[in-house]
Design an enzyme around this catalytic site. Sequence first.
Site, short mmCIF file in Angstrom:
data_model
loop_
_atom_site.label_atom_id
_atom_site.label_comp_id
_atom_site.label_asym_id
_atom_site.label_seq_id
_atom_site.Cartn_x
_atom_site.Cartn_y
_atom_site.Cartn_z
N ASP A 169 38.91 39.01 52.72
CA ASP A 169 39.86 39.48 51.94
C ASP A 169 38.86 39.93 50.82
OD1 ASP A 169 42.11 40.08 50.20
OD2 ASP A 169 42.75 38.19 49.82
N CYS B 77 43.13 45.39 48.44
CA CYS B 77 44.27 45.72 48.17
C CYS B 77 44.14 46.77 47.03
CB CYS B 77 45.16 44.37 47.26
SG CYS B 77 43.81 43.64 45.87
#
Length: 424
Positions: A324, A377
């Site tokens: 991530d 993101c």
Amino acid sequence: MQARSPKPLPAARRVALEALFRCLMNRQDIQASLDAALSSGVDDPRDLGLATELSYGYLRLKGRIEYVLSRFLKDPGKLNPKMRLAMGVAAYEILFLDKIPAYASVDWAVEFSKSKPGARLAGLFNAVLRRVAELDGDAHDPDFFRKDASLPEFLSRWYACPQWLVDLWWREYGEKTATDYLEAQLKPPALGFNLFGHPEADALYAEIAGWPELIDIEGMSFALPAGTSFEGEPDPPLARQSFAARQAVEALDPEMWDGPVWDACAGRGGKTRILLEKGLDVLASDPHRGRLAALSRELPGVEIFEANAATAEPPRVPGTILLDMPCSGLGVLSRRPDTKWKRRPADLGDLTLLQREILDNALEQVRPGGRIAVITCTLNPEENQGLVARFVGDHERVAVEREWTTPSDSPLNEFFYAASLSVK
């Protein structure tokens, strides 16, 4: 005769101004800034709610508000930063919070202006904010923001977004998709949470799954409209989790991942929770001790270790590594609106270097025949598709299994990129 002291600021405005000043001037994360400001003792839930709305709402629309104020101020830059911020927050109230009378917003801001000794700002604050209040519908009309503006300048004003970011999205994604992203970052994100591990999970699942306002459901995760409130928060509280992040994980078919799975940038364990829900064997690491402590409290029993994903060697050889990635965060501006005012184009290159170091280390650590899962993101191809393409191009034994991005018209108002890489 003694000069009259200005009235103390109402609690919600005091907290919002303190949080915003910490965030914008000291470059703290807005939620951390808000938590610190609230620690001074704000007990009324209404004050807490208003302080949060003012802080996040102002940051989402800061650029639009500053343009409005510039129409009535000859040189806004001459105002002390705290005074300029107070005028901006009061203007946000006047323009976007219908339940607060304009005179109340003008009143507290004028009183605050008197706290700057000798500045004689009360008349200026009163005149400018009353002019703002007189705009009425004009301040919500795109044509008001087109005055003497090129198309990029208009878009930057109207969407309250730095022009370099508007230019990036327009160039990389085209008009329709870029407009979707610009619209989304002005809105709050959907409320997301994951029930896995909650002692009342089954009962809560049965109740929430029947709510008519439910946006989506996946496994034990739910998405509800922004601002949804519960009559009584369950005890322990629900684990908040971006539903868009859940979608990114699901897009990579984690049920097919070989274990153990090393969640190498685990943070507080949002994605670790999803992997545990799916019955996977997970070890989690992060360089920040505080985040790992939170993960351990929320998900006891997970094998954790403090480590930098760019250099670490896990205690067991992973069959899958979940990255991530640290990134510019341009896909979650609805949740972290301060990011767009802090990032600079030069930051993006530094981040891609760090991301590449993390990928290179993952390739060394993963078991042959294993998999590297990449999630970001951000909305910057150089940190997403471009990064993966360069990495795969440099390593013959790595291939892209799948790439996915959140649809630009998603009602969640958050956007992720995900890729699954097979390793020979």
